[in-house]
Every structure is written in structure tokens, then in C-alpha cells.
Design a protein around this motif. Sequence first.
Motif, PDB file in Angstrom:
ATOM      1  N   TYR A 195     -66.085 -25.879  51.811  1.00 41.00           N
ATOM      2  CA  TYR A 195     -66.742 -27.147  51.511  1.00 41.00           C
ATOM      3  C   TYR A 195     -68.261 -26.988  51.509  1.00 41.00           C
ATOM      4  N   GLU A 196     -68.790 -26.145  52.395  1.00 42.74           N
ATOM      5  CA  GLU A 196     -70.230 -25.871  52.364  1.00 42.74           C
ATOM      6  C   GLU A 196     -70.615 -25.207  51.045  1.00 42.74           C
ATOM      7  N   LYS A 197     -69.796 -24.278  50.556  1.00 49.65           N
ATOM      8  CA  LYS A 197     -70.064 -23.638  49.260  1.00 49.65           C
ATOM      9  C   LYS A 197     -70.058 -24.666  48.134  1.00 49.65           C
ATOM     10  N   ALA A 198     -69.278 -25.745  48.319  1.00 48.69           N
ATOM     11  CA  ALA A 198     -69.202 -26.793  47.308  1.00 48.69           C
ATOM     12  C   ALA A 198     -70.313 -27.827  47.463  1.00 48.69           C
ATOM     13  N   VAL A 241     -62.963 -28.403  44.689  1.00 52.34           N
ATOM     14  CA  VAL A 241     -63.722 -29.505  45.296  1.00 52.34           C
ATOM     15  C   VAL A 241     -64.987 -29.784  44.497  1.00 52.34           C
ATOM     16  N   ARG A 242     -65.702 -28.744  44.111  1.00 54.09           N
ATOM     17  CA  ARG A 242     -66.945 -28.923  43.337  1.00 54.09           C
ATOM     18  C   ARG A 242     -66.655 -29.665  42.028  1.00 54.09           C
ATOM     19  N   GLN A 243     -65.607 -29.239  41.298  1.00 55.11           N
ATOM     20  CA  GLN A 243     -65.281 -29.890  40.027  1.00 55.11           C
ATOM     21  C   GLN A 243     -64.862 -31.345  40.240  1.00 55.11           C
ATOM     22  N   PHE A 244     -64.026 -31.596  41.251  1.00 58.08           N
ATOM     23  CA  PHE A 244     -63.547 -32.950  41.489  1.00 58.08           C
ATOM     24  C   PHE A 244     -64.682 -33.867  41.944  1.00 58.08           C
ATOM     25  N   VAL A 245     -65.548 -33.365  42.814  1.00 60.87           N
ATOM     26  CA  VAL A 245     -66.682 -34.168  43.292  1.00 60.87           C
ATOM     27  C   VAL A 245     -67.593 -34.550  42.120  1.00 60.87           C
ATOM     28  N   GLU A 246     -67.842 -33.610  41.216  1.00 60.38           N
ATOM     29  CA  GLU A 246     -68.659 -33.932  40.033  1.00 60.38           C
ATOM     30  C   GLU A 246     -68.032 -35.070  39.237  1.00 60.38           C
ATOM     31  N   GLN A 247     -66.716 -35.032  39.118  1.00 62.44           N
ATOM     32  CA  GLN A 247     -65.995 -36.099  38.410  1.00 62.44           C
ATOM     33  C   GLN A 247     -66.183 -37.432  39.133  1.00 62.44           C
ATOM     34  N   LEU A 248     -66.085 -37.433  40.460  1.00 70.73           N
ATOM     35  CA  LEU A 248     -66.273 -38.669  41.233  1.00 70.73           C
ATOM     36  C   LEU A 248     -67.700 -39.192  41.094  1.00 70.73           C
ATOM     37  N   PHE A 249     -68.681 -38.284  41.076  1.00 72.37           N
ATOM     38  CA  PHE A 249     -70.071 -38.711  40.874  1.00 72.37           C
ATOM     39  C   PHE A 249     -70.252 -39.322  39.490  1.00 72.37           C
ATOM     40  N   ILE A 303     -62.034 -37.270  50.343  1.00 73.66           N
ATOM     41  CA  ILE A 303     -61.035 -36.406  49.707  1.00 73.66           C
ATOM     42  C   ILE A 303     -60.399 -35.500  50.756  1.00 73.66           C
ATOM     43  N   ASP A 304     -59.207 -35.038  50.440  1.00 72.00           N
ATOM     44  CA  ASP A 304     -58.491 -34.040  51.225  1.00 72.00           C
ATOM     45  C   ASP A 304     -57.886 -33.065  50.237  1.00 72.00           C
ATOM     46  N   LEU A 305     -57.877 -31.785  50.589  1.00 72.31           N
ATOM     47  CA  LEU A 305     -57.342 -30.753  49.707  1.00 72.31           C
ATOM     48  C   LEU A 305     -56.494 -29.781  50.495  1.00 72.31           C
ATOM     49  N   SER A 306     -55.354 -29.412  49.927  1.00 68.93           N
ATOM     50  CA  SER A 306     -54.536 -28.326  50.467  1.00 68.93           C
ATOM     51  C   SER A 306     -54.063 -27.482  49.303  1.00 68.93           C
ATOM     52  N   ILE A 307     -54.444 -26.215  49.332  1.00 62.00           N
ATOM     53  CA  ILE A 307     -53.952 -25.281  48.319  1.00 62.00           C
ATOM     54  C   ILE A 307     -52.553 -24.872  48.752  1.00 62.00           C
ATOM     55  N   GLY A 308     -51.585 -25.139  47.901  1.00 64.59           N
ATOM     56  CA  GLY A 308     -50.189 -24.931  48.272  1.00 64.59           C
ATOM     57  C   GLY A 308     -49.733 -23.491  48.233  1.00 64.59           C
ATOM     58  N   ARG A 309     -50.292 -22.740  47.341  1.00 61.49           N
ATOM     59  CA  ARG A 309     -49.828 -21.366  47.133  1.00 61.49           C
ATOM     60  C   ARG A 309     -50.678 -20.399  47.943  1.00 61.49           C
ATOM     61  N   ALA A 310     -50.052 -19.718  48.881  1.00 58.13           N
ATOM     62  CA  ALA A 310     -50.762 -18.866  49.833  1.00 58.13           C
ATOM     63  C   ALA A 310     -51.603 -17.795  49.150  1.00 58.13           C
ATOM     64  N   GLU A 311     -51.118 -17.234  48.041  1.00 57.73           N
ATOM     65  CA  GLU A 311     -51.861 -16.156  47.380  1.00 57.73           C
ATOM     66  C   GLU A 311     -53.155 -16.648  46.739  1.00 57.73           C
ATOM     67  N   LEU A 312     -53.333 -17.964  46.658  1.00 57.45           N
ATOM     68  CA  LEU A 312     -54.547 -18.526  46.058  1.00 57.45           C
ATOM     69  C   LEU A 312     -55.575 -18.971  47.101  1.00 57.45           C
ATOM     70  N   VAL A 313     -55.243 -18.754  48.378  1.00 59.86           N
ATOM     71  CA  VAL A 313     -56.148 -19.136  49.473  1.00 59.86           C
ATOM     72  C   VAL A 313     -57.117 -17.995  49.745  1.00 59.86           C
ATOM     73  N   GLY A 314     -58.375 -18.342  49.989  1.00 57.71           N
ATOM     74  CA  GLY A 314     -59.363 -17.353  50.388  1.00 57.71           C
ATOM     75  C   GLY A 314     -60.003 -16.590  49.247  1.00 57.71           C
ATOM     76  N   VAL A 315     -59.798 -17.061  48.014  1.00 54.77           N
ATOM     77  CA  VAL A 315     -60.391 -16.358  46.865  1.00 54.77           C
ATOM     78  C   VAL A 315     -61.337 -17.253  46.057  1.00 54.77           C
ATOM     79  N   GLY A 316     -61.683 -18.427  46.605  1.00 54.65           N
ATOM     80  CA  GLY A 316     -62.679 -19.273  45.961  1.00 54.65           C
ATOM     81  C   GLY A 316     -62.162 -20.515  45.264  1.00 54.65           C
ATOM     82  N   HIS A 317     -60.844 -20.688  45.205  1.00 61.87           N
ATOM     83  CA  HIS A 317     -60.332 -21.883  44.532  1.00 61.87           C
ATOM     84  C   HIS A 317     -60.717 -23.170  45.260  1.00 61.87           C
TER      85      HIS A 317
END
Length: 172
Positions: free
Chosen positions: A140-143, A110-118, A91-105
Motif C-alpha cells: 500500500y505504501e508503494k501505491a 490498488v494504484r489502478q483502482f484508487v486512480e479510478q476512484l479519484f 477499500i480492502d484487497l485479497s489476492i486469491g492466488r498464492a503464486e501471485l502474492v509478493g510480485v507486485g500485483h
Amino acid sequence: MVQQEHVYDFRPVTEKDLPMIAGWLAEPHVAEWWDDPQKEIAEIREHIDSVSVEPLIVELDGRPIAYLQSYDPHLEDDHPYADQPFGTLGIDLSIGRAELVGVGHGSAIVRQFVEQLFEEGAPRVIIDPHPDNGRAIRAYEKAGFRAIGRRQSQYGDVVLMAVDAAGTEEGD
């Protein structure tokens, strides 16, 4: 910080999304880690109908906030991650909206999507941030991902990270 009750929706990228994604690719926090936006948009356009890559828009409360893609390294000739266990998805992820970076999204998406893949049967999921992208590596480590090696390939210098489904053998 991101609230635990956030649920993200993942929908396929359409042609209509490409201008929005191009805008995200021009944002400094994204542009630092991606190649030329025109080249990237051309590749994303090709992936819309691809068998090996699934380009997705991540939505929060009906608003597009990120670009996510999953891919099967075993469906591409000479993919540098084809040495991973069969069934592994990247997987690859890029949060597009700058105000949403660095707050846990990032870690929450990634955690939600990975669970779906599992749930769909993937035994392992990999991601390959640039070694200098400390914010992404921490997310990613947090995920649940762990570094399994450093690689040089057509994708550049990367830290290959993996997370395994419960009940699968851990192995690099």
C-alpha cells in the motif's frame, strides 16, 4: 515482478463467484487475515446488493485473481472511519492466488483502482491492514498510501492508511 503494462479489470461479484472466493479465503495467505470463511462469504453475499459496499473480482487477462471491495464509511451507522473527510472511500484487497502474492500485483491493483476512484470524485481512499501484515503495508505504501493512525474497532487492530487525490487538502 509485475509488468507496468498490466491492466486489471474490476467486475461486480456474482453469486457464481462465491465458491471461488470461499476457496481463496481458505488459502493460508488469505485465511491469516480474514475471519471465518462461512461468515465472510455470507457478508459478501449481502454486499452484492448493498448500497454501502461494492464487492468486486479483479481479473488479469480474463482470469479472476483477487477479491476487492470498496465501501463508503459514511453510509453505515457508527462506522469507525466515519471521521474521515466526506466522500472518502475505503477499500480492502485479497489476492486469491498464492503464486501471485509478493510480485507486485497488490500495489499495482490498488494504484489502478484508487486512480479510478479519484476520477469518480473521491477525495481520499483509506485501507486498514493489520499491523502485523507487513507485506500488505509495504504494497500500500508503494501505491501511495501513508499511515495516518492506529485504530482498534470491530475490525480489530489496524493501521489506518490514506491516499489523497491531487489537489485535496491533506488532513487526518
